[in-house]
Design a protein around this motif. Structure first.
Motif, PDB file in Angstrom:
ATOM      1  N   TYR A 211       2.285  21.192  19.854  1.00 44.73           N
ATOM      2  CA  TYR A 211       1.890  19.972  19.164  1.00 44.73           C
ATOM      3  C   TYR A 211       3.127  19.261  18.614  1.00 44.73           C
ATOM      4  CZ  TYR A 211      -3.154  20.677  19.144  1.00 44.73           C
ATOM      5  OH  TYR A 211      -4.458  20.796  19.506  1.00 44.73           O
ATOM      6  N   VAL A 212       3.081  17.971  18.649  1.00 44.90           N
ATOM      7  CA  VAL A 212       4.138  17.179  18.015  1.00 44.90           C
ATOM      8  C   VAL A 212       3.962  17.299  16.512  1.00 44.90           C
ATOM      9  CG1 VAL A 212       4.991  14.842  17.656  1.00 44.90           C
ATOM     10  CG2 VAL A 212       4.293  15.571  19.926  1.00 44.90           C
ATOM     11  N   LYS A 213       5.016  17.709  15.825  1.00 39.86           N
ATOM     12  CA  LYS A 213       4.896  17.964  14.379  1.00 39.86           C
ATOM     13  C   LYS A 213       5.378  16.771  13.570  1.00 39.86           C
ATOM     14  CE  LYS A 213       5.033  22.942  14.447  1.00 39.86           C
ATOM     15  NZ  LYS A 213       5.581  24.147  13.860  1.00 39.86           N
ATOM     16  N   ARG A 214       4.705  16.550  12.483  1.00 38.26           N
ATOM     17  CA  ARG A 214       5.107  15.466  11.584  1.00 38.26           C
ATOM     18  C   ARG A 214       5.691  16.093  10.312  1.00 38.26           C
ATOM     19  NH1 ARG A 214       3.975  10.625  11.746  1.00 38.26           N
ATOM     20  NH2 ARG A 214       3.398  10.368   9.567  1.00 38.26           N
ATOM     21  N   ASN A 215       6.964  16.330  10.349  1.00 42.86           N
ATOM     22  CA  ASN A 215       7.662  16.888   9.190  1.00 42.86           C
ATOM     23  C   ASN A 215       8.636  15.839   8.665  1.00 42.86           C
ATOM     24  OD1 ASN A 215       6.346  19.178   9.975  1.00 42.86           O
ATOM     25  ND2 ASN A 215       8.148  20.169  10.813  1.00 42.86           N
ATOM     26  N   TYR A 216       8.606  15.621   7.366  1.00 42.76           N
ATOM     27  CA  TYR A 216       9.526  14.620   6.823  1.00 42.76           C
ATOM     28  C   TYR A 216       9.644  14.719   5.306  1.00 42.76           C
ATOM     29  CZ  TYR A 216       4.985  12.288   6.270  1.00 42.76           C
ATOM     30  OH  TYR A 216       3.676  12.017   5.982  1.00 42.76           O
ATOM     31  N   PHE A 217      10.689  14.111   4.795  1.00 44.19           N
ATOM     32  CA  PHE A 217      10.840  13.921   3.355  1.00 44.19           C
ATOM     33  C   PHE A 217      10.259  12.557   2.999  1.00 44.19           C
ATOM     34  CE2 PHE A 217      14.010  17.201   3.812  1.00 44.19           C
ATOM     35  CZ  PHE A 217      13.862  17.926   2.634  1.00 44.19           C
ATOM     36  N   LEU A 218       9.602  12.493   1.868  1.00 40.80           N
ATOM     37  CA  LEU A 218       8.976  11.236   1.468  1.00 40.80           C
ATOM     38  C   LEU A 218       9.438  10.870   0.048  1.00 40.80           C
ATOM     39  CD1 LEU A 218       6.673   9.243   2.462  1.00 40.80           C
ATOM     40  CD2 LEU A 218       5.154  10.551   0.998  1.00 40.80           C
ATOM     41  N   VAL A 219       9.933   9.666  -0.089  1.00 39.40           N
ATOM     42  CA  VAL A 219      10.298   9.159  -1.421  1.00 39.40           C
ATOM     43  C   VAL A 219       9.135   8.305  -1.897  1.00 39.40           C
ATOM     44  CG1 VAL A 219      11.942   7.800  -2.743  1.00 39.40           C
ATOM     45  CG2 VAL A 219      12.734   9.165  -0.838  1.00 39.40           C
ATOM     46  N   GLN A 220       8.575   8.669  -3.031  1.00 38.27           N
ATOM     47  CA  GLN A 220       7.331   8.042  -3.463  1.00 38.27           C
ATOM     48  C   GLN A 220       7.486   7.267  -4.768  1.00 38.27           C
ATOM     49  OE1 GLN A 220       5.187  11.848  -3.427  1.00 38.27           O
ATOM     50  NE2 GLN A 220       3.597  10.800  -2.281  1.00 38.27           N
ATOM     51  N   LEU A 221       6.616   6.300  -4.912  1.00 34.37           N
ATOM     52  CA  LEU A 221       6.513   5.541  -6.155  1.00 34.37           C
ATOM     53  C   LEU A 221       5.035   5.366  -6.428  1.00 34.37           C
ATOM     54  CD1 LEU A 221       8.526   4.157  -8.103  1.00 34.37           C
ATOM     55  CD2 LEU A 221       8.077   2.030  -6.868  1.00 34.37           C
ATOM     56  N   GLN A 222       4.620   5.654  -7.649  1.00 37.67           N
ATOM     57  CA  GLN A 222       3.195   5.499  -7.930  1.00 37.67           C
ATOM     58  C   GLN A 222       2.973   4.735  -9.227  1.00 37.67           C
ATOM     59  OE1 GLN A 222       1.678   9.531  -8.137  1.00 37.67           O
ATOM     60  NE2 GLN A 222       1.841   9.565 -10.343  1.00 37.67           N
ATOM     61  N   TYR A 223       1.857   4.066  -9.268  1.00 35.92           N
ATOM     62  CA  TYR A 223       1.493   3.322 -10.477  1.00 35.92           C
ATOM     63  C   TYR A 223       0.091   3.731 -10.885  1.00 35.92           C
ATOM     64  CZ  TYR A 223       0.642  -0.351 -13.801  1.00 35.92           C
ATOM     65  OH  TYR A 223       0.356  -1.020 -14.960  1.00 35.92           O
ATOM     66  N   LEU A 224      -0.052   4.196 -12.131  1.00 31.01           N
ATOM     67  CA  LEU A 224      -1.355   4.617 -12.634  1.00 31.01           C
ATOM     68  C   LEU A 224      -1.911   3.508 -13.514  1.00 31.01           C
ATOM     69  CD1 LEU A 224      -0.437   8.290 -13.581  1.00 31.01           C
ATOM     70  CD2 LEU A 224      -1.573   7.501 -11.507  1.00 31.01           C
ATOM     71  N   PHE A 225      -3.128   3.095 -13.211  1.00 32.69           N
ATOM     72  CA  PHE A 225      -3.700   1.968 -13.946  1.00 32.69           C
ATOM     73  C   PHE A 225      -4.122   2.340 -15.358  1.00 32.69           C
ATOM     74  CE2 PHE A 225      -4.475   0.835  -9.483  1.00 32.69           C
ATOM     75  CZ  PHE A 225      -3.808  -0.374  -9.475  1.00 32.69           C
ATOM     76  N   ASN A 226      -4.782   3.479 -15.495  1.00 33.50           N
ATOM     77  CA  ASN A 226      -5.332   3.812 -16.813  1.00 33.50           C
ATOM     78  C   ASN A 226      -4.736   5.117 -17.345  1.00 33.50           C
ATOM     79  OD1 ASN A 226      -6.576   5.203 -14.771  1.00 33.50           O
ATOM     80  ND2 ASN A 226      -8.502   5.431 -15.855  1.00 33.50           N
ATOM     81  N   ALA A 227      -3.415   5.237 -17.221  1.00 34.60           N
ATOM     82  CA  ALA A 227      -2.750   6.437 -17.757  1.00 34.60           C
ATOM     83  C   ALA A 227      -2.768   6.387 -19.274  1.00 34.60           C
ATOM     84  CB  ALA A 227      -1.317   6.494 -17.262  1.00 34.60           C
ATOM     85  N   GLU A 228      -2.903   7.587 -19.853  1.00 32.57           N
ATOM     86  CA  GLU A 228      -2.958   7.638 -21.327  1.00 32.57           C
ATOM     87  C   GLU A 228      -1.561   7.572 -21.919  1.00 32.57           C
ATOM     88  OE1 GLU A 228      -4.896  11.312 -21.824  1.00 32.57           O
ATOM     89  OE2 GLU A 228      -6.800  10.534 -21.136  1.00 32.57           O
TER      90      GLU A 228
END
Lengths: 168, 365
Positions: free
Chosen positions: B348-365
Motif C-alpha cells: 500500500y502507498v503510505k501517507r506518512n508526514y509531519f504536520l504543522v497545525q494551527l487551531q482556533y477554539l471558539f468557546n475556550a474557557e
C-alpha cells in the motif's frame, strides 16, 4: 511597607476572595487585584474608620466587581421576593455536629451554593453587612436579601449535614 | 442552635483558619506593581481579540488552499537504469548462418555494467503509476517553552477548599468547538488540511478530541518498472565468437505529482504536560474522495509496480501542542500510516508526514 501589608493580610484577604470566587486561581487574582487597588489608591482612604476595615472593603468590592464582570447577567440575576415570603423548611443541625466542622468542609459547602445565595450569605455573615447595605450594594430589595440569606443558610446546613452523615 | 449561633460558629471557624503565605503570589503582585516582566509579543493584542484571531486563522487557511490548489501539476520524468546487452547489438540480418555455430545458452550471457541516465519527459497519464516516497525527518524548529513555576505546597491544600461542584463538572465537560488547519511538510510532498474539531475535557489533565477535516494531499509518486528484452547477439567464448541471446534489462522510475483529496477523521486523547503544553496520541483515518473508477485505474497501473493506493488509509498520530492564547493553539504532529501489504507482494502507498497545525477554539474557557 507594601510587602509587610501583603504578608500580614494575605491569609485574611485570601479567605475573603476564596469565599466569593469559584477557583483558587480566581481567588489569587482577586487578591492581587485588591492589593493593587489598596497600594495604588491609598490616598482614597480618608482616615474614616480603620485602615484594615477600608482594605477589607476594597477587597470585597474587588471580588464583587469581578463577579459582575466575569459572569453573565443571568448568573447574577436576583429574583425579587415579595413581602410574603414563602414557607421555609428549617433544617436542624445538632450542636455537636457543628463542633466537628472544619474550614475545608465549610468552604466546600459554601461553594456548592448558587452564586447569588453565596454572595448574600458572605456579605451578611462574614462581612457583617446589614440587609439594607446588601440591598443597596446589589440593587435588590431588603426582603430579597433576607430571603436569599435564609435560603443560603438552609442550603448550607443541608450541605454541612452531609459531611456529618459521612462521618457517622 | 439558632441562626445567629450558626452564623457565628461558621464565621469563627473560617476566621480561625490560617492560610500559609505563597511567595509566588507576592512575586505576581510585585510584577503588577511595575516590576519588569517578560515582554509581551507585539502580536498578542491582535491575537487576543477573538474576531481578529479567527480572521487570521481563516486567512491562513484560505491562503494555504490557494497556494496548494494553484500549484501546477508537474510532468512525469523517467529515470532509466539500463542493463546493456552482453555484446554489441548486431542486426539479425547481419548475423552469419546460425547452422554452423552453437547457440550459447542465455545463462552464459553476462550483462555489462549498469548505465544510469535521465531521459526526457515521458508522456503518460498522470494517474498512471504511484509509489509513495519514504519517510524522512524534517528539521523542526525547536520552540523553547518557559517552564511553569511549580505549584506552591499550600496550593494543593487550598484547592481542596474548592469542591468539584456540579457546575464545575459541567464546565469541565463542556464541549469546545474549533477549527483546525495544517500544512504537511515532507520532502517535496505537501498536504493541506482544514476542518472542524470538538474537544471535551475529561479532567484537569485529560481531554478527548475529535477532528473531521478535508485534506488535499500533493504527493510526488514514483514507480519502478522493469522491462526485459532478449535478442540475438555475438558472444565471446573460449572457442571464439558464437551467436547467442543477450538480455536488456531496463529499469524505469516514473515520477508524478498528484493532488489527492481526502476526508480525515482524527479522534485523539490529549494530556496536559504544562499549563500551555500538551501531547496527544490518536487514530487517523483518511478516505479518498475520488470516484471508484479513477481509483481502480490508478491501482491497475500501480499493481504492475507492486503498489496500491487504499481507498481508506488508517494511521496513528502523535502530536505536541502549545496554546499561544486560550483560543489559539499551535502544534506539530507526525502521522504514520498503518497500511501494510495488500495482496501478495503489493504494498500500500503510505501517507506518512509531519504536520504543522494551527487551531482556533471558539468557546475556550
Amino acid at each position: 511597607m507594601q510587602e509587610y501589608l501583603y504578608r500580614k493580610y494575605y491569609s485574611l484577604f485570601l479567605k475573603i476572595c476564596m469565599r466569593y470566587t469559584d477557583t483558587l486561581p480566581d481567588a489569587e487574582q482577586c487578591l492581587n487585584d485588591g492589593f493593587f487597588k489598596i497600594f495604588t489608591k491609598t490616598a482614597q482612604y480618608g482616615n474614616k474608620g480603620s485602615f484594615e476595615g477600608w482594605m477589607k472593603q476594597v477587597m470585597v468590592n474587588t471580588c464583587l466587581d469581578k463577579l459582575k464582570v466575569g459572569k453573565s447577567a443571568k448568573a447574577l440575576h436576583f429574583v425579587e421576593i415579595n413581602d410574603h415570603l414563602p414557607v421555609q423548611v428549617h433544617i436542624h443541625i445538632a450542636n455537636d455536629a457543628m463542633q466537628n466542622l472544619n474550614f475545608k468542609e465549610i468552604m466546600q459547602s459554601l461553594h456548592r451554593l448558587p452564586e447569588t445565595y453565596r454572595m448574600v450569605f458572605n456579605l451578611n455573615v462574614f462581612e457583617g453587612y446589614s440587609h439594607k447595605e446588601i440591598a443597596k450594594l446589589l440593587s435588590i430589595k431588603e426582603g430579597t436579601s433576607c430571603w436569599y440569606l435564609n435560603q443560603a443558610r438552609e442550603m448550607l446546613k443541608k450541605e454541612l449535614s452531609k459531611y456529618q452523615l459521612k462521618k457517622k | 442552635m439558632n441562626n445567629n449561633e450558626f452564623d457565628k460558629r461558621i464565621a469563627d471557624i473560617v476566621a480561625g483558619e490560617d492560610i500559609p503565605f505563597n511567595e509566588d503570589n507576592w512575586a505576581a503582585m510585585q510584577h503588577m506593581l511595575g516590576k519588569k516582566g517578560p515582554r509581551k509579543l507585539l502580536l498578542l493584542p491582535f491575537l487576543l481579540n477573538p474576531y481578529s484571531a479567527a480572521a487570521a486563522v481563516f486567512l491562513i487557511i484560505i491562503t494555504s488552499v490557494y497556494f496548494l490548489v494553484n500549484q501546477p501539476v508537474e510532468s512525469a520524468n523517467d529515470i532509466v537504469t539500463t542493463h546493456q546487452p552482453a555484446v554489441e547489438h548486431i542486426p539479425v540480418d547481419e548475423l552469419p548462418d546460425t547452422a554452423s555455430y552453437n547457440i550459447t545458452p542465455l545463462v552464459n550471457a553476462t550483462p555489462k555494467q549498469k548505465v544510469k541516465k535521465r531521459v526526457a519527459e515521458v508522456e503518460q497519464p498522470v494517474i498512471a503509476a504511484h509509489i509513495t516516497t519514504e519517510d524522512s525527518s524534517m528539521p523542526v524548529k525547536k520552540t523553547v517553552v518557559a517552564q511553569e513555576p511549580k505549584p506552591h505546597k499550600a496550593d494543593k491544600q487550598l484547592r481542596d477548599y474548592f469542591p468539584v461542584s456540579d457546575d464545575e463538572d459541567a464546565r469541565h465537560n463542556k464541549l469546545v468547538f474549533g477549527i483546525n488547519s495544517g500544512v504537511a511538510l515532507y520532502e517535496s510532498n505537501n498536504s493541506f488540511t482544514a476542518g472542524l474539531l470538538v474537544k471535551n475535557r475529561i479532567n484537569e489533565k485529560l481531554s478527548v478530541q475529535v477532528g473531521l477535516s478535508f485534506v488535499q494531499g500533493r504527493q510526488n509518486i514514483s514507480s519502478r518498472r522493469v522491462d526485459v528484452a532478449e535478442h540475438m547477439a555475438w558472444v565471446n567464448t573460449d572457442t571464439g565468437m558464437v551467436p547467442g541471446l543477450a538480455t536488456t534489462v531496463t529499469e524505469r522510475y516514473e515520477e508524478y505529482s498528484r493532488n489527492l483529496p481526502y476526508i480525515q477523521f482524527n479522534p485523539s486523547v490529549s494530556v496536559k504536560i504544562f499549563r500551555k503544553l500538551y501531547g496527544a496520541v490518536g487514530a487517523d483515518v483518511q478516505r479518498l474522495i475520488i470516484n471508484k473508477t479513477t481509483l481502480d485505474t490508478m491501482n491497475k497501473h500501480l499493481g504492475e509496480a507492486g503498489r496500491k493506493v487504499p481507498q481508506t488509509d488508517a494511521g496513528i498520530t502523535l502530536n505536541m501542542g502549545y496554546n499561544i492564547t486560550k483560543n489559539i493553539g499551535f502544534g506539530i504532529s507526525y502521522r504514520s500510516s498503518l497500511a501494510g501489504v495488500a495482496t501478495g507482494k503489493v504494498q500500500y502507498v503510505k501517507r506518512n508526514y509531519f504536520l504543522v497545525q494551527l487551531q482556533y477554539l471558539f468557546n475556550a474557557e
